[in-house]
Design an enzyme around this catalytic site. Structure first.
Site, mmCIF file in Angstrom:
data_model
loop_
_atom_site.group_PDB
_atom_site.id
_atom_site.type_symbol
_atom_site.label_atom_id
_atom_site.label_comp_id
_atom_site.label_asym_id
_atom_site.label_seq_id
_atom_site.Cartn_x
_atom_site.Cartn_y
_atom_site.Cartn_z
ATOM 1 C CB THR A 26 75.983 71.915 -1.178
ATOM 2 O OG1 THR A 26 76.081 70.823 -0.284
ATOM 3 C CG2 THR A 26 75.847 71.404 -2.603
ATOM 4 C CG HIS A 29 81.493 72.147 -2.542
ATOM 5 N ND1 HIS A 29 82.819 71.803 -2.621
ATOM 6 C CD2 HIS A 29 81.059 71.735 -1.328
ATOM 7 C CE1 HIS A 29 83.186 71.210 -1.500
ATOM 8 N NE2 HIS A 29 82.137 71.151 -0.692
ATOM 9 C CG HIS A 49 69.871 73.042 -0.450
ATOM 10 N ND1 HIS A 49 71.015 73.519 -1.030
ATOM 11 C CD2 HIS A 49 70.260 72.409 0.669
ATOM 12 C CE1 HIS A 49 72.063 73.183 -0.306
ATOM 13 N NE2 HIS A 49 71.630 72.511 0.743
ATOM 14 C CB CYS A 79 61.246 57.956 -7.849
ATOM 15 S SG CYS A 79 61.743 56.402 -7.048
ATOM 16 N N GLY A 250 81.126 63.476 7.065
ATOM 17 C CA GLY A 250 82.148 64.147 6.267
ATOM 18 C C GLY A 250 82.534 63.304 5.058
ATOM 19 C CB ILE A 273 75.199 60.067 8.038
ATOM 20 C CG1 ILE A 273 75.440 59.207 9.283
ATOM 21 C CG2 ILE A 273 73.922 60.890 8.186
ATOM 22 C CD1 ILE A 273 74.311 58.294 9.674
#
Length: 327
Positions: A26, A29, A49, A79, A250, A273
């Protein structure tokens, strides 16, 4: 790099001095600032992260985390009051934020602030290198353990970090045969070191049919799809045993063409997933690591944080496993 203000520490937050962080797909990206990043990320923000560090400050409302604790964290801040959170499915919270991606500054910095509810205190037996990659290890765990594995023939498509870790998890959980398919020879070698029975390098002309013939099997019982490549997904579907299960991590393109007849008439189950189950996946990860599960083969490069450009260049090359940044 640039100097930024220290993160704010709210009443229920924990301030962590980062020791190590890892570069995720990520993050790549975002680094490329591709279409996905432009749609989901609001600049300016701090990436990162996957990390491990030491607590240096706690908010007034923090009760179970202390200064000096060695910790990592779940990156999805949820939340706690939507329907999914209240029925034990917080990983698909309706209102979640993502550390270092959406709504909360991340760990590609000296310090990061995280809510206490997301903190994972680490046992001393778990080394920093492993703790820094528990986020993707959790993706692999959630995917691999989506269906029973004991005695099953497993096909993993995509030998990136998560796919290679999943191979080790399948071995740890008692799978019979574990076949990993990819086009990257280096990553397939990592998959073998993690416990794959056999690898299939399609770039070298190897095929799933050939692997199945060598193993003497008629189809795979469990599929773990990590590649997000339509052709690879359909190849997996075509090689599953009747009544088999597929866990799909994926991200396939929205225009992916699927042979629904193979899925329907072979009674295949496909389960999407995302993330890690909070908090069962974390418990499973910890117990595997305490039981001797070894993540060392997937970590191939380490760089000082100020050499981050070299680290990203290695990631862009594809000739690597996991890349760590060290402070």
């Amino acid at each position: 790099m640039e100097d930024v203000p220290m993160p704010e520490v709210g009443v229920n937050d924990v301030l962590i001095k980062v020791t190590k962080a890892a570069i995720c797909g990520t993050d790549m990206h975002i680094y490329k600032w591709d279409e996905w990043s432009q749609q989901h990320c609001t600049v300016p923000f701090i990436q990162g992260h996957e990390f491990v560090g030491t607590v240096v400050e706690v908010g007034q409302g923090v009760r179970n985390i202390n200064i000096g604790d060695r910790v990592t964290a779940e990156g999805h801040i949820v939340c706690g009051h939507c329907r999914n959170c209240r029925r034990g499915m917080a990983h698909v919270c309706e209102n979640s934020l993502s550390v270092g991606i959406m709504g909360r500054d991340g760990a590609f910095a000296e310090y990061v602030s995280i809510p206490e509810s997301n903190i994972v205190k680490l046992r001393p037996e778990i080394p920093d290198d492993f703790a820094a990659i528990m986020d993707p290890f959790g993706n692999a765990t959630h995917t691999a353990l989506a269906f029973p594995l004991l005695g099953e023939d497993v096909l993993i498509t995509g030998a990136g970090l998560i796919g290679t870790m999943a191979a080790g998890i399948c071995r740890f959980a008692g799978a019979k045969n574990i076949v990993v398919l990819d086009i990257n020879a280096l990553r397939l070698d990592i998959a073998r070191r993690m416990g794959a029975t056999m690898t299939v390098n399609t770039a070298a002309g190897e095929t799933l049919d050939g692997a199945m013939k060598k193993l003497g099997i008629r189809g795979f019982d469990v599929g773990l799809e990590m590649s997000g490549v339509p052709q690879v997904f359909n190849d997996m579907v075509a090689h599953m045993y009747k009544g088999a299960n597929i866990a799909q991590l994926g991200i396939l393109p929205p225009d992916t063409q699927v042979n629904w007849s193979d899925i329907i008439f072979n009674a295949l189950t496909i389960k999407g997933i995302t993330g890690r189950r909070m908090w069962e996946t974390w418990y499973q990860m910890e117990q595997m690591l305490l039981g001797g599960f070894n993540l060392s083969p997937v970590i191939t490069h380490r760089f000082r944080f100020d050499d981050y450009q070299k680290a990203f260049d290695v990631m862009l090359s594809g000739q690597c496993g996991k890349v760590l940044l060290e402070w």
